[in-house]
Structures are given as C-alpha cells and as structure tokens.
Design an enzyme around this catalytic site. Sequence first.
Site, PDB file in Angstrom:
ATOM      1  N   LYS A  71      32.088  63.699  40.272  1.00  0.00           N
ATOM      2  CA  LYS A  71      31.034  63.368  39.301  1.00  0.00           C
ATOM      3  C   LYS A  71      30.944  64.368  38.138  1.00  0.00           C
ATOM      4  O   LYS A  71      30.552  63.995  37.033  1.00  0.00           O
ATOM      5  CB  LYS A  71      29.682  63.285  40.005  1.00  0.00           C
ATOM      6  CG  LYS A  71      29.488  62.004  40.800  1.00  0.00           C
ATOM      7  CD  LYS A  71      28.108  61.963  41.406  1.00  0.00           C
ATOM      8  CE  LYS A  71      27.770  60.567  41.890  1.00  0.00           C
ATOM      9  NZ  LYS A  71      26.357  60.428  42.247  1.00  0.00           N
ATOM     10  N   ASP A 108      22.479  57.025  37.752  1.00  0.00           N
ATOM     11  CA  ASP A 108      21.591  57.406  38.862  1.00  0.00           C
ATOM     12  C   ASP A 108      20.155  57.576  38.350  1.00  0.00           C
ATOM     13  O   ASP A 108      19.195  57.304  39.073  1.00  0.00           O
ATOM     14  CB  ASP A 108      22.052  58.726  39.501  1.00  0.00           C
ATOM     15  CG  ASP A 108      23.242  58.529  40.430  1.00  0.00           C
ATOM     16  OD1 ASP A 108      23.407  57.410  40.958  1.00  0.00           O
ATOM     17  OD2 ASP A 108      24.007  59.488  40.617  1.00  0.00           O
TER      18      ASP A 108
HETATM   19  N1  LIG Z   1      19.621  56.859  47.049  1.00  0.00           N
HETATM   20  C1  LIG Z   1      20.654  57.161  46.284  1.00  0.00           C
HETATM   21  O1  LIG Z   1      21.125  56.383  45.466  1.00  0.00           O
HETATM   22  C2  LIG Z   1      21.248  58.547  46.390  1.00  0.00           C
HETATM   23  C3  LIG Z   1      22.043  59.037  45.344  1.00  0.00           C
HETATM   24  C4  LIG Z   1      22.590  60.315  45.465  1.00  0.00           C
HETATM   25  C5  LIG Z   1      22.347  61.072  46.632  1.00  0.00           C
HETATM   26  N2  LIG Z   1      21.569  60.550  47.626  1.00  0.00           N
HETATM   27  C6  LIG Z   1      21.278  61.351  48.831  1.00  0.00           C
HETATM   28  O2  LIG Z   1      20.654  62.563  48.426  1.00  0.00           O
HETATM   29  C7  LIG Z   1      21.004  63.627  49.296  1.00  0.00           C
HETATM   30  C8  LIG Z   1      21.482  64.829  48.480  1.00  0.00           C
HETATM   31  O3  LIG Z   1      22.683  64.483  47.781  1.00  0.00           O
HETATM   32  P1  LIG Z   1      23.336  65.507  46.722  1.00  0.00           P
HETATM   33  O4  LIG Z   1      24.529  64.818  46.160  1.00  0.00           O
HETATM   34  O5  LIG Z   1      22.328  66.059  45.788  1.00  0.00           O
HETATM   35  O6  LIG Z   1      23.841  66.692  47.699  1.00  0.00           O
HETATM   36  P2  LIG Z   1      24.055  68.222  47.329  1.00  0.00           P
HETATM   37  O7  LIG Z   1      24.445  68.386  45.896  1.00  0.00           O
HETATM   38  O8  LIG Z   1      24.978  68.732  48.398  1.00  0.00           O
HETATM   39  O9  LIG Z   1      22.603  68.906  47.524  1.00  0.00           O
HETATM   40  C9  LIG Z   1      22.024  69.032  48.804  1.00  0.00           C
HETATM   41  C10 LIG Z   1      20.595  69.583  48.675  1.00  0.00           C
HETATM   42  O10 LIG Z   1      20.033  69.658  49.996  1.00  0.00           O
HETATM   43  C11 LIG Z   1      19.608  71.007  50.256  1.00  0.00           C
HETATM   44  N3  LIG Z   1      19.787  71.336  51.681  1.00  0.00           N
HETATM   45  C12 LIG Z   1      20.827  71.008  52.481  1.00  0.00           C
HETATM   46  N4  LIG Z   1      20.635  71.497  53.728  1.00  0.00           N
HETATM   47  C13 LIG Z   1      19.439  72.163  53.699  1.00  0.00           C
HETATM   48  C14 LIG Z   1      18.681  72.875  54.672  1.00  0.00           C
HETATM   49  N5  LIG Z   1      19.121  73.028  55.944  1.00  0.00           N
HETATM   50  N6  LIG Z   1      17.475  73.414  54.307  1.00  0.00           N
HETATM   51  C15 LIG Z   1      17.022  73.263  53.042  1.00  0.00           C
HETATM   52  N7  LIG Z   1      17.697  72.598  52.065  1.00  0.00           N
HETATM   53  C16 LIG Z   1      18.892  72.050  52.400  1.00  0.00           C
HETATM   54  C17 LIG Z   1      20.507  71.857  49.376  1.00  0.00           C
HETATM   55  O11 LIG Z   1      19.915  73.132  49.182  1.00  0.00           O
HETATM   56  P3  LIG Z   1      20.818  74.386  48.692  1.00  0.00           P
HETATM   57  O12 LIG Z   1      20.942  74.276  47.202  1.00  0.00           O
HETATM   58  O13 LIG Z   1      20.057  75.561  49.154  1.00  0.00           O
HETATM   59  O14 LIG Z   1      22.154  74.239  49.393  1.00  0.00           O
HETATM   60  C18 LIG Z   1      20.530  71.009  48.105  1.00  0.00           C
HETATM   61  O15 LIG Z   1      19.344  71.161  47.374  1.00  0.00           O
HETATM   62  C19 LIG Z   1      22.040  63.044  50.260  1.00  0.00           C
HETATM   63  O16 LIG Z   1      21.378  62.697  51.453  1.00  0.00           O
HETATM   64  C20 LIG Z   1      22.538  61.793  49.562  1.00  0.00           C
HETATM   65  O17 LIG Z   1      22.947  60.787  50.457  1.00  0.00           O
HETATM   66  C21 LIG Z   1      20.998  59.311  47.525  1.00  0.00           C
END
Ligand SMILES: NC(=O)c1ccc[n+]([C@@H]2O[C@H](COP(=O)([O-])OP(=O)(O)OC[C@H]3O[C@@H](n4cnc5c(N)ncnc54)[C@H](OP(=O)(O)O)[C@@H]3O)[C@@H](O)[C@H]2O)c1
Length: 287
Positions: A71, A108
Amino acid sequence: MAITGAARLAGIMGWPIAHSRSPALHGFWLHEHGIDGAYVPLAVAPDRLEQALRALPALGFRGCNITIPHKRAALRIMDRVDPFAQRIGAMNTVIVAPDGGLEGSNTDVFGFRENLREQAPGWRASCGPAVVLGAGGAARSVVAALSTAGVAEIRLVNRTRDRAEALARDLAAPETRITVHPWEQRNEVLAAAGLLANTTSLGMENEPPLEINLAPLPETAVVVDIVYVPLETGLLAAARRRGNPVVDGLGMLLHQGRPGFAAWFGAEPQVTPALRRAMLATFAGAH
Ligand SMILES: NC(=O)c1ccc[n+]([C@@H]2O[C@H](COP(=O)([O-])OP(=O)(O)OC[C@H]3O[C@@H](n4cnc5c(N)ncnc54)[C@H](OP(=O)(O)O)[C@@H]3O)[C@@H](O)[C@H]2O)c1
C-alpha cells in the site's frame, strides 16, 4: 457468469493474496450487474511490484486494488497520485487512465465514512471529540476520514508513541487538533467523546482481546470497530450492552470497493443486506 474474450479485467495485488475477500466482493457485484468482466487475485512479491503494476496497461487491465504489503510502496510507482493518498502515505486503488498512465488513490477513507454514515446515521462531527485506538496503516485512513468530516479534536492512543506522533504530524490539518496519548490512558480519554474507533488488530480472531473500560464514555457515543472477523467483537458487544450505537467493520471493507468497481466496470455497486450475507458466508467457510 461466463466471461467472453472481451471481458473487462481488474484484480487485487498483494503478497500473500489467498486470504483476500476482494475477489468474492467484486465477483458478487459483477454477477449482480451481469457484467462481462473478471476480478482476479494477483500474487505479486515485493521485488516485482513495479514490473507487475507497469504490466497492467500492457495486459489490458483497467486497474487493480493494492493490499498488504504494497500500500505504501505503490505510491512512488504511480504516474499520478491523489493528493489525499499522498498525505495518508498509503493507497489501495489503481486506475489505468486512457493514456495508459497509472492513477493511485485511497478508498479506505471513503469506506470508513460511508460505513459510518450508513450504520450510525445520527452521528455528526459536532457530537464531540473522537478517540482513535491505534496508529497503523488503517488508523491513517480513519483519522483522515474523521478530520475531513470536520471532527475538531481527535485523541490518538497507541502502544508505540512515536508511531502516533508521526501520524499526527503527517495528517495535521487546520480544522482538527490531533492529540497523542499513552496506551495506558485509553480509558480516561473516553470522557466526553462523541466517537470511539478501534483500528488496532486487538479483538480480531487469533489476536489478544482489546482490554478497555468503557465506563467514562458517554452512552450516546458511537463505537466503531474496523476489525470484522469476528463481526461482533468484544468491544462492540460491550458497547451494545451499555446502549452505545455500534458500527461493525464489514461495511468499511465493502464500501471501499465501490469507487474502484465503478471506474473499472462502469456500474455503481451498492452495499446491500444480500452482499453482507454473501460476504459473511465466505468468513464462515474459512474456519
Ligand atoms: N474494515 C476494514 O475495511 C479494514 C481495513 C483495514 C484494516 N482493517 C483491520 O484493522 C486492523 C489494523 O490493520 P492495520 O493495517 O492498521 O495494521 P497495522 O498497520 O499492523 O497496525 C496495527 C495496530 O494495532 C496495534 N497493536 C497491535 N497489537 C497490539 C497490542 N498487543 N497492544 C496494543 N496495540 C496493539 C499496533 O500498535 P503499535 O503501533 O504499538 O504496534 C498498531 O497501532 C486489522 O485487524 C485489520 O484487519 C480493517
């Protein structure tokens, strides 16, 4: 529906790609609209991304979606990038222009906003500060969506503070104050909020639960979880029990696909209960 030699082509590029629900989503719409077209998974390794994107016009593709891990990297390969996607630092949609140029955008933001509009029609930017949990890729789109909707204050809470500060810097806008808070303060910052959005992966299947005490959150605040497996996360269940309006993450996934489909296949797709049911069935089949 069978396709002919004149079928319109689009797809989704990622690595890996087998888990993607986008072929099912676009396949549903192609069938519904009776369009002679195909939307296919394109497994493209990071070191071949440029080669694959540049091949789209040569292969007659009208464009594609871009997913993890491309992305951000795809931005610098485009001939033209929507300024909004540039600011967010991530894109998910490519349109091949009539001159063969590659145009990148981020849908998004549109997906989050449309889902909120549909599932929480009473929400207004003036309802109060928004609390966003997380500062990853998805959080960037959510913050951009809330900021452009006119939210005056966004409280950003993330485990890794530097990541939240970088997000707040990149998405700074005159109309929105973005404040950064430590993860340990996620309960306190809920006071007087008009919306809470979880953009972390916590609460997702096979991930740890999101531990949060909703007591300080007004019961009128809208609670959004962008995690969509499971559809009813622990956060949404807890919010529902205390009477907060809730918004699940499936709608964001479905709505983000609309602009690309319209550009590639020439029809305006809708998010309907039948589509939601069909997509939920694909999740059920995966477990
Ligand atoms: N509905 C939709 O269309 C859509 C679209 C995109 C994503 N999503 C969902 O959104 C979620 C995040 O996606 P992303 O692409 O943003 O992932 P990402 O870039 O990997 O970000 C993950 C986020 O979760 C936090 N996190 C992970 N484990 C944690 C823990 N144990 N304690 C506290 N914070 C934690 C991370 O914090 P740190 O920065 O501290 O690591 C970061 O803020 C996923 O579940 C994905 O499936 C949904």
